[in-house]
Design an enzyme around this catalytic site. Structure first.
Site, PDB file in Angstrom:
ATOM      1  N   HIS A  56      28.700  36.488  39.882  1.00  0.00           N
ATOM      2  CA  HIS A  56      28.766  37.303  38.663  1.00  0.00           C
ATOM      3  C   HIS A  56      29.423  38.664  38.921  1.00  0.00           C
ATOM      4  O   HIS A  56      29.283  39.582  38.128  1.00  0.00           O
ATOM      5  CB  HIS A  56      27.363  37.529  38.107  1.00  0.00           C
ATOM      6  CG  HIS A  56      26.588  36.273  37.869  1.00  0.00           C
ATOM      7  ND1 HIS A  56      27.055  35.259  37.049  1.00  0.00           N
ATOM      8  CD2 HIS A  56      25.393  35.844  38.353  1.00  0.00           C
ATOM      9  CE1 HIS A  56      26.164  34.276  37.030  1.00  0.00           C
ATOM     10  NE2 HIS A  56      25.160  34.600  37.821  1.00  0.00           N
ATOM     11  N   HIS A 218      25.781  31.097  33.697  1.00  0.00           N
ATOM     12  CA  HIS A 218      25.832  30.029  34.698  1.00  0.00           C
ATOM     13  C   HIS A 218      26.467  28.764  34.117  1.00  0.00           C
ATOM     14  O   HIS A 218      26.412  27.712  34.729  1.00  0.00           O
ATOM     15  CB  HIS A 218      24.425  29.690  35.197  1.00  0.00           C
ATOM     16  CG  HIS A 218      23.662  30.859  35.716  1.00  0.00           C
ATOM     17  ND1 HIS A 218      22.781  31.580  34.938  1.00  0.00           N
ATOM     18  CD2 HIS A 218      23.667  31.455  36.927  1.00  0.00           C
ATOM     19  CE1 HIS A 218      22.263  32.565  35.651  1.00  0.00           C
ATOM     20  NE2 HIS A 218      22.786  32.516  36.853  1.00  0.00           N
TER      21      HIS A 218
END
Length: 330
Positions: A56, A218
């Site tokens: 991320h 995700h």
């Protein structure tokens, strides 16, 4: 698999070694998976610790430095860090004023940060925890009970980090973090699937000519799939979803975020459409941040986060920050 890596199991370690070489102002512990500001612990200052699965970036390691986080704990790709990492981080940044854990609402992160807080408190470190759950797209998902923590995490870490840097006590820093978390709303859109190094291919199937509205960071499913929409249509849908959940009663911070593979040319064009919709809905934008900040590996797509601010939060947002991923005022 076309990825700039050596071996899938070495991706996080290699990235940490490269980060250490690029940023001597940080202490990067590859063995224990920690990223800590070099001057930590700062005596009398509240320490801020966050973390989560890798993939991320720049969240969270890229937000370590004066005015933001004191330490970050990177897990494996899309996998929570373990309690030992968080306990070590708390010990490394505790300057005697306590430590705040900023936790995205994913089951693994919540359980492991809770366990780490108990272990740190057993070692004499005062710990407070703030949960970020800003994603309005869905309630409950593959990774969460309740709403997912996404782009609002950036606002929480910056605003609480500024309060801590200014010398606020732990209770006040935690209150700022909670205010920012409660005031933040996010919504994401996927134009493609992310590719994890371990799998070497897309994590989900998104047919050509379709997009997913309300995607998680995700690759978790969102609200619905539709044929590809224009930037203006996506902006209308996204902003309306945010405002339907919470209509701001004051000015907002705006984050127009890329999911990792979206170029700035597209993001700035999308920002123009988001600002158009907000103006039509009479929402005042105090500050705007555009770029890839809370990403999902190589996913093409975007997210929008709004955070309602008062004068104090706006002052904290404007306060100096010096991290690899966010820097101004110094």
């Amino acid at each position: 698999m076309r990825m700039l890596i050596n071996e899938p199991e070495r991706v996080v370690g290699d990235a940490l070694r490269g980060m250490a070489a690029a940023h001597p102002e940080l202490l990067v512990d590859e063995e224990h998976r920690l990223i800590v500001r070099r001057d930590a612990p700062v005596p009398g200052k509240v320490g801020l610790v966050s973390g989560g699965g890798s993939g991320h970036e720049p969240l969270h390691g890229g937000f370590v430095g004066p005015g933001m986080l004191d330490a970050a704990c990177p897990g494996e790709v899309f996998t929570s860090p373990v309690p030992d990492q968080m306990t070590r981080a708390a010990a490394a940044v505790d300057g005697g004023a306590g430590v705040l854990f900023v936790v995205k609402n994913y089951t693994g992160d919540v359980l492991n940060f809770d366990m780490a807080a108990e272990l740190a408190e057993d070692d004499g470190v005062e710990v407070a925890r703030v949960l970020v759950q800003d994603d309005v797209a869905v309630t409950d998902s593959l990774y969460t009970a309740g709403r997912r923590g996404t782009g609002g995490t950036l606002f929480v870490e910056k605003l609480a980090g500024a309060a801590a840097e200014a010398g606020a006590p732990l209770a006040r820093v935690a209150a700022v973090a909670r205010q920012a978390s409660e005031a933040s709303r996010s919504f994401g859109v996927a134009l493609s699937s992310p590719t994890t190094p371990a799998k070497g291919g897309p994590t989900f199937d998104l047919p050509a000519g379709e997009l997913e509205l309300g995607i998680g960071i995700h690759g978790e499913p969102g609200r619905e799939r539709r044929p590809v929409m224009t930037s203006a249509e996506i902006a209308d849908f996204t902003v309306d979803a945010l405002l339907a959940d919470r209509m701001p009663t004051g000015p907002v911070l705006l984050l127009v975020n890329g999911m990792g593979a979206t170029p700035l040319l597209e993001l700035y064009g999308f920002n123009a459409e988001v600002r158009r919709v907000l103006a039509e809905r009479r929402v005042e934008v105090a500050r705007t941040l555009v770029g890839n900040y809370v990403t999902s590996l190589d996913m093409a797509g975007c997210s929008v986060t709004l955070c309602q601010v008062d004068e104090e939060l706006l002052r904290l947002w404007d306060a100096p920050v010096s991290t690899p991923g966010l820097r101004w005022g110094r």
